[in-house]
Design an enzyme around this catalytic site. Sequence first.
Site, mmCIF file in Angstrom:
data_model
loop_
_atom_site.group_PDB
_atom_site.id
_atom_site.type_symbol
_atom_site.label_atom_id
_atom_site.label_comp_id
_atom_site.label_asym_id
_atom_site.label_seq_id
_atom_site.Cartn_x
_atom_site.Cartn_y
_atom_site.Cartn_z
ATOM 1 N N CYS A 94 42.758 -43.527 44.157
ATOM 2 C CA CYS A 94 42.227 -44.889 44.141
ATOM 3 C C CYS A 94 43.034 -45.770 43.180
ATOM 4 C CB CYS A 94 40.737 -44.891 43.812
ATOM 5 S SG CYS A 94 39.938 -46.484 44.212
ATOM 6 N N HIS A 177 38.535 -41.405 47.998
ATOM 7 C CA HIS A 177 37.974 -40.639 46.873
ATOM 8 C C HIS A 177 37.602 -39.218 47.302
ATOM 9 C CE1 HIS A 177 37.343 -43.682 43.645
ATOM 10 N NE2 HIS A 177 37.402 -44.529 44.668
ATOM 11 N N GLU A 179 36.854 -36.836 45.450
ATOM 12 C CA GLU A 179 35.905 -36.256 44.503
ATOM 13 C C GLU A 179 34.459 -36.649 44.792
ATOM 14 O OE1 GLU A 179 36.809 -40.273 42.630
ATOM 15 O OE2 GLU A 179 37.749 -38.840 43.999
#
Length: 222
Positions: A94, A177, A179
């Site tokens: 990001c 993202h 995660e």
Amino acid sequence: MDRKTVDSSTLYVVHSEVDPGCTYHCEALASRFPTAEEVDFVADERVPLDDADGVVLTGSTAGVYETDRHPWIAEQEAVVRELVDREIPTLGVCFGHQVANSALGGTVESVGTTATLVDATFADDPLFDGVDPVVVSLHGDAVTEPGDGMEIIASAEHTRVFGTRHRAAPLWTVQFHPEITATHRDRLVADFDWTPSSFSFADVTAGRIFENFRSLVDRATP
């Protein structure tokens, strides 16, 4: 800072979040590398590059063009250029994707927030081995022109430059993202007006990217 290792490699996770209320995404990313050293770049901690076998750059609610407000951003861009020169494997996520491309002469612009699950198109790259195309898009800025030496390896309907890789150095970046998981859904709804889509978090396997990057670092480590 104590030195830690990931398998046989020394890995550093660089935190770039400026809002104390939004650090959960950095923490989620760092949790994917539980034995890595964490570096708070905003708090003036820096990566000892002579010791680093790999570096991960997290997201941030800051914009890479806010260097007057956040002078450390220019310093992080300089670190990216040194990582490229030293050929130290690096992954940007990001904001990390944006700062890496900006550091190499690319363009980052505010484009309006996209907060939803999207269908990405991936190039044939080892970073994406075993990764399904449904990923978490959560950003208001985007790379509109890649940096020098960077080629596009991921795209999506809402943004052309959704992932990049340096042609000569071991630098990979993703706008999405990997995660973020379903456990973050309530925060996403509260903080970013998360938009439901036809996709489900059950479709998301992007966390595999971190395993793939760890393998790439280990292979590059003498």
